[in-house]
Enzyme design. Structure first.
Site, PDB file in Angstrom:
ATOM      1  CE  LYS A  31      -2.185  -0.963   3.965  1.00 54.39           C
ATOM      2  NZ  LYS A  31      -1.539  -2.260   4.241  1.00 54.39           N
ATOM      3  NE  ARG A 178       6.039   0.027  10.268  1.00 54.40           N
ATOM      4  CZ  ARG A 178       4.862   0.052   9.406  1.00 54.40           C
ATOM      5  NH1 ARG A 178       4.718   0.711   8.308  1.00 54.40           N
ATOM      6  NH2 ARG A 178       3.997  -0.700   9.700  1.00 54.40           N
ATOM      7  NE  ARG A 189       2.166  -4.295  11.085  1.00 49.56           N
ATOM      8  CZ  ARG A 189       3.148  -4.461  10.301  1.00 49.56           C
ATOM      9  NH1 ARG A 189       4.396  -4.680  10.797  1.00 49.56           N
ATOM     10  NH2 ARG A 189       3.088  -3.931   9.127  1.00 49.56           N
TER      11      ARG A 189
HETATM   12  P1  AP5 Z   1       4.909  -1.432   1.772  1.00 54.14           P
HETATM   13  O1  AP5 Z   1       4.539  -0.661   0.536  1.00 54.14           O
HETATM   14  O2  AP5 Z   1       5.555  -0.892   2.725  1.00 54.14           O
HETATM   15  O3  AP5 Z   1       3.397  -2.402   2.572  1.00 54.14           O
HETATM   16  P2  AP5 Z   1       2.214  -1.680   3.224  1.00 54.14           P
HETATM   17  O4  AP5 Z   1       0.917  -2.441   2.617  1.00 54.14           O
HETATM   18  O5  AP5 Z   1       2.122  -0.142   3.231  1.00 54.14           O
HETATM   19  O6  AP5 Z   1       2.563  -2.431   4.605  1.00 54.14           O
HETATM   20  P3  AP5 Z   1       2.608  -1.635   5.940  1.00 54.14           P
HETATM   21  O7  AP5 Z   1       3.269  -2.678   6.951  1.00 54.14           O
HETATM   22  O8  AP5 Z   1       2.897  -0.262   6.212  1.00 54.14           O
HETATM   23  O9  AP5 Z   1       0.964  -1.614   6.403  1.00 54.14           O
HETATM   24  P4  AP5 Z   1       0.277  -1.444   7.573  1.00 54.14           P
HETATM   25  O10 AP5 Z   1      -0.899  -1.499   7.230  1.00 54.14           O
HETATM   26  O11 AP5 Z   1       0.687  -2.718   8.646  1.00 54.14           O
HETATM   27  O12 AP5 Z   1       0.985  -0.284   8.616  1.00 54.14           O
HETATM   28  P5  AP5 Z   1       0.626   0.982   8.949  1.00 54.14           P
HETATM   29  O13 AP5 Z   1       1.734   1.967   9.118  1.00 54.14           O
HETATM   30  O14 AP5 Z   1      -0.525   1.476   8.046  1.00 54.14           O
HETATM   31  O15 AP5 Z   1       5.641  -2.810   1.340  1.00 54.14           O
HETATM   32  C1  AP5 Z   1       6.091  -3.862   2.245  1.00 54.14           C
HETATM   33  C2  AP5 Z   1       7.386  -4.549   1.623  1.00 54.14           C
HETATM   34  O16 AP5 Z   1       7.084  -4.974   0.396  1.00 54.14           O
HETATM   35  C3  AP5 Z   1       8.374  -3.137   1.236  1.00 54.14           C
HETATM   36  O17 AP5 Z   1       9.675  -4.006   1.603  1.00 54.14           O
HETATM   37  C4  AP5 Z   1       8.271  -3.207  -0.231  1.00 54.14           C
HETATM   38  O18 AP5 Z   1       9.535  -2.824  -1.008  1.00 54.14           O
HETATM   39  C5  AP5 Z   1       7.810  -4.693  -0.829  1.00 54.14           C
HETATM   40  N1  AP5 Z   1       7.062  -4.694  -1.858  1.00 54.14           N
HETATM   41  C6  AP5 Z   1       6.004  -3.871  -2.014  1.00 54.14           C
HETATM   42  N2  AP5 Z   1       5.303  -3.914  -3.216  1.00 54.14           N
HETATM   43  C7  AP5 Z   1       6.153  -5.012  -3.583  1.00 54.14           C
HETATM   44  C8  AP5 Z   1       5.980  -5.905  -5.132  1.00 54.14           C
HETATM   45  N3  AP5 Z   1       5.096  -5.636  -5.904  1.00 54.14           N
HETATM   46  N4  AP5 Z   1       6.758  -6.942  -5.122  1.00 54.14           N
HETATM   47  C9  AP5 Z   1       7.483  -7.148  -4.050  1.00 54.14           C
HETATM   48  N5  AP5 Z   1       8.020  -6.302  -3.240  1.00 54.14           N
HETATM   49  C10 AP5 Z   1       6.916  -5.561  -2.792  1.00 54.14           C
HETATM   50  O19 AP5 Z   1      -0.055   0.926  10.320  1.00 54.14           O
HETATM   51  C11 AP5 Z   1       0.840   0.652  11.242  1.00 54.14           C
HETATM   52  C12 AP5 Z   1       0.088   0.586  12.585  1.00 54.14           C
HETATM   53  O20 AP5 Z   1      -0.495   1.908  12.853  1.00 54.14           O
HETATM   54  C13 AP5 Z   1      -1.255  -0.473  12.775  1.00 54.14           C
HETATM   55  O21 AP5 Z   1      -0.521  -1.664  13.035  1.00 54.14           O
HETATM   56  C14 AP5 Z   1      -2.072   0.335  13.618  1.00 54.14           C
HETATM   57  O22 AP5 Z   1      -1.778   0.170  15.044  1.00 54.14           O
HETATM   58  C15 AP5 Z   1      -2.048   1.638  13.400  1.00 54.14           C
HETATM   59  N6  AP5 Z   1      -2.873   2.096  12.221  1.00 54.14           N
HETATM   60  C16 AP5 Z   1      -2.583   2.620  11.173  1.00 54.14           C
HETATM   61  N7  AP5 Z   1      -3.769   3.040  10.568  1.00 54.14           N
HETATM   62  C17 AP5 Z   1      -4.781   2.710  11.341  1.00 54.14           C
HETATM   63  C18 AP5 Z   1      -6.278   2.961  11.479  1.00 54.14           C
HETATM   64  N8  AP5 Z   1      -6.810   3.187  10.235  1.00 54.14           N
HETATM   65  N9  AP5 Z   1      -6.834   2.380  12.293  1.00 54.14           N
HETATM   66  C19 AP5 Z   1      -6.213   1.891  13.290  1.00 54.14           C
HETATM   67  N10 AP5 Z   1      -5.060   1.785  13.632  1.00 54.14           N
HETATM   68  C20 AP5 Z   1      -4.324   2.281  12.522  1.00 54.14           C
END
Ligand code: AP5
Length: 237
Positions: A31, A178, A189
């Site tokens: 994402k 992270r 998660r």
């Molecule tokens: P990346 O693009 O970083 O993946 P992502 O889907 O963004 O993963 P996140 O871990 O950031 O999502 P998340 O939802 O857990 O975290 P968030 O910060 O929102 O890619 C991941 C890896 O894959 C990278 O190394 C990349 O290079 C690789 N990759 C990407 N695309 C690829 C491809 N096509 N092929 C190969 N490799 C690829 O949330 C963190 C925390 O915040 C949550 O746990 C929660 O506690 C809180 N939080 C955030 N938002 C909310 C909400 N709305 N409600 C409640 N709590 C929330």
């Protein structure tokens, strides 16, 4: 009149309609990677609720203090905290032309509230891109992820390593791991996603707002397919 270029799509038209674009998928689906690219391509703000919370933690705000232990355990932050933060952000002038959400909404209550906020601010319809990925890939993607401290550029030590270990290719700043990208927290998660966020797939399917994308494909291909969806969305409104 839409501004159409070979690599940028219909930038002006998508902005004029002020769509809310949502990238929906589990942790590690890509994402953040895609939101950065789509935001740049369509010149829209990239709104990552995870980044907003991490910024609040860094600045030691009250919101950060409340979110920190939950994020460390891999649990979701309560809806009321998320929603007030999001509503405040969407009200900023740079969101008038639309925005790209990464990590929001994550619960049915958040999705209902987003619709209410979008109606209040008269945004165009919501376009939801469902990033479909095989669950076995997620642990590898997340444990291998490294993020640039200054600009948030995303790498992967297995599949997309930087040219120099630990250093961002784009701005030379340090790459970090992270704290919630440890195996134990990743499992929590992923469990939170299945329980609280996956129901949104049905929610948006019923509303005919969901477009699936193969998020297992190479990142450039995923970007191109999301752009096709967004360009199609503005034509059909
Ligand atoms: P990346 O693009 O970083 O993946 P992502 O889907 O963004 O993963 P996140 O871990 O950031 O999502 P998340 O939802 O857990 O975290 P968030 O910060 O929102 O890619 C991941 C890896 O894959 C990278 O190394 C990349 O290079 C690789 N990759 C990407 N695309 C690829 C491809 N096509 N092929 C190969 N490799 C690829 O949330 C963190 C925390 O915040 C949550 O746990 C929660 O506690 C809180 N939080 C955030 N938002 C909310 C909400 N709305 N409600 C409640 N709590 C929330």
């Amino acid at each position: 009149m839409a501004v159409v270029t070979a690599d940028q799509g219909s930038v002006g038209e998508l902005q004029r309609l002020g769509h809310a674009v949502i990238l929906l998928g589990p942790p590690g689906a890509g994402k953040g990677t895609q939101a950065q690219r789509i935001a740049e391509r369509y010149r829209l703000p990239h709104l990552s609720t995870g980044d907003m919370f991490r910024d609040n933690i860094k600045r030691e705000t009250e919101l950060g203090r409340r979110a920190k232990p939950l994020m460390e355990r891999g649990e979701l932050v309560p809806d009321d905290l998320v929603l007030s933060m999001v509503e405040e952000r969407i009200a900023q002038p740079d969101c008038r032309s639309g925005f790209v959400f990464d990590g929001f909404p994550r619960t049915l209550a958040q999705a209902d509230d987003l619709e209410r906020i979008c109606q209040k601010h008269k945004f165009g319809s919501t376009v939801v891109v469902h990033m479909v990925v095989q669950p076995e890939m997620l642990m590898r993607r997340l444990t291998g992820r490294r993020i640039c401290k200054a600009g948030g550029h995303i790498y992967n030590i297995y599949d997309r390593p930087p040219k120099h270990q630990g250093i961002c290719d784009q701005d030379g700043s340090a790459l970090i791991h992270r704290p919630d990208d440890s195996e134990g927290v990743i499992s929590e998660r992923l469990a939170a996603y299945e329980k609280q966020t996956r129901p949104l797939v049905e929610y948006y399917t019923v509303r005919k707002q969901l477009s699936p994308v193969d998020a297992m494909a190479k990142a450039d291909e995923v970007t191109a397919n999301i752009a096709k969806i967004l360009d199609g969305a503005e034509i059909s409104r």
